[in-house]
Write a protein that holds these residues in place. Structure first.
Motif: not given
Lengths: 191, 192
Positions: A70, A72, A75-76, A175-179, A181
């Motif tokens: 991940y 951040p 965003e990937q 865990s990671f934000p839903d935006y 990829d």
């Protein structure tokens, strides 16, 4: 015992291990290309958490079956099966079984008064690094060195080592934000 | 840990109205032809994803780009200009290809070097039409559609050019193109 057995014994002794790490990468001419810091938690078999804090955060987590990478800022997230990543992430090697290691690497070792050094050369062509060195002091992993085909050399020094640390429940999940990829490569393998 | 419904930091409102100082900013940034950037790069294609560290040096039309994995290995070196680039993966393995299609042909990456060298500076590629552009409240390019790519530009920071004029450059660029994505997060810019 041959070097493979000795290395396996040491890795098995690491069945629960946590440490901070500092990483430096030099290019073939010796100039520093990269510095980084982070934390590494390992629980045999196959579970680990490799968190890079600087210069950019990155979390690599394995639950023993799959590995999440991940990033951040980028965003990937990519997800692979653990054994798919074997050639790519040395951390996978540390959590692997000794047969796995012997299958993929030729192992030799040398010892001086201070440390025991294991040199691993990958057998499979596709491996991204050409040499991996693991240094142990008093049976504890203290340093990892990686050289790649461009002659780039990375040294990772482990400090603040603790064996059998108490681990939070979600240590081996991310865990990671839903935006963000998500690229789940496991589907490509045809479950 | 991160809350699941967080929005990316640039979802603030943008406008398609060209700001007054845009022409001047465009001129100043276009005049910066010798620069280096370093940071992290992420590439997603329909069947693979990679992340790594990147150093990119641009001198007029010549560039050298080094990309390496986060643990230092698994990298590649690219040296070339807007016509041809030589890709080195290891000492005895190198290929020279047209820059426009090099990484697509060699790694199946959509990584348009010739256009990216403008986009990373927060300006459109002057050699092709702009489909649409949106500006953030500070008058900087926030979103650009060009050559089929949809590009988000975020986290602008002030830098000084050789003539000591301040200019704002983005530190995060996310570019998408039918199922492909290139993201760059920059730790620093050096303007020569």
């Amino acid at each position: 015992a041959d070097s493979g057995d000795r290395l396996s014994a040491l890795l098995e002794g690491m069945n629960a291990y946590s440490a901070n790490f500092e990483q430096t990468t030099h290019d073939a001419q010796g100039t520093v290309k990269q510095r980084g810091k982070g934390q590494f938690i390992l629980e045999q078999p196959g579970r680990f958490r490799w968190v890079v804090k600087e210069p950019f955060p990155q979390t690599i987590v394995s639950d023993g079956e799959s590995v999440w990478v991940y990033d951040p800022d980028l965003e990937q997230v990519s997800i692979d099966y653990l054994d798919e990543r074997a050639a790519k992430t040395p951390a996978v090697l540390l959590s692997g079984s000794s047969e796995e290691i012997r299958k993929h690497y030729r192992i030799s070792d040398s010892r001086d008064t201070l440390k025991e050094m294991f040199i691993l050369n990958p057998k499979d062509e596709g491996s991204l690094f050409t040499m991996l060195v693991l240094n142990f002091v008093d049976d504890q992993l203290v340093e990892m060195q990686i050289e790649d085909s461009l002659g780039q050399f990375t040294k990772i020094v482990f400090t603040g080592v603790s064996l059998n640390p108490s681990l939070a429940k979600d240590t081996f999940s991310v865990s990671f934000p839903d935006y963000v990829d998500v690229l789940d490569n496991r589907k490509a393998v045809g479950q | 840990c991160t809350s699941i419904h967080e929005l990316p930091e640039d979802s603030a409102e943008t406008s398609t109205q060209t700001p007054a100082q845009w022409q001047q900013h465009l001129k100043q940034v276009s005049e910066v032809k010798h620069w280096t950037l370093s940071g992290k790069v992420g590439v997603i294609t329909p069947n693979q994803s990679q992340t790594g560290y990147i150093d990119w040096q641009q001198d007029d039309y010549d560039f050298s780009i080094n990309i390496r994995g986060t643990l230092g290995f698994g990298g590649l070196d690219l040296h070339g200009n807007q016509d041809l680039v030589t890709i080195h993966v290891d000492e005895n393995n190198q290929r020279t290809l047209p820059t426009e299609i090099a990484l697509e042909r060699y790694l199946d990456w959509e990584f348009p070097i010739n256009a990216l060298k403008y986009w990373v500076k927060g300006i459109p590629d002057p050699n092709s039409p702009v489909t649409s552009q949106h500006f953030n409240p500070s008058g900087q390019l926030a979103r650009l559609n060009q050559q089929g790519w949809d590009i988000r530009l975020v986290n602008y920071e002030k830098h000084k050019t050789k003539q000591n004029t301040p200019i704002a450059l983005p530190h995060k660029i996310i570019a998408r193109y039918n199922g492909h994505k290139v993201s760059l997060v920059l730790s620093d810019w050096t303007l020569k």
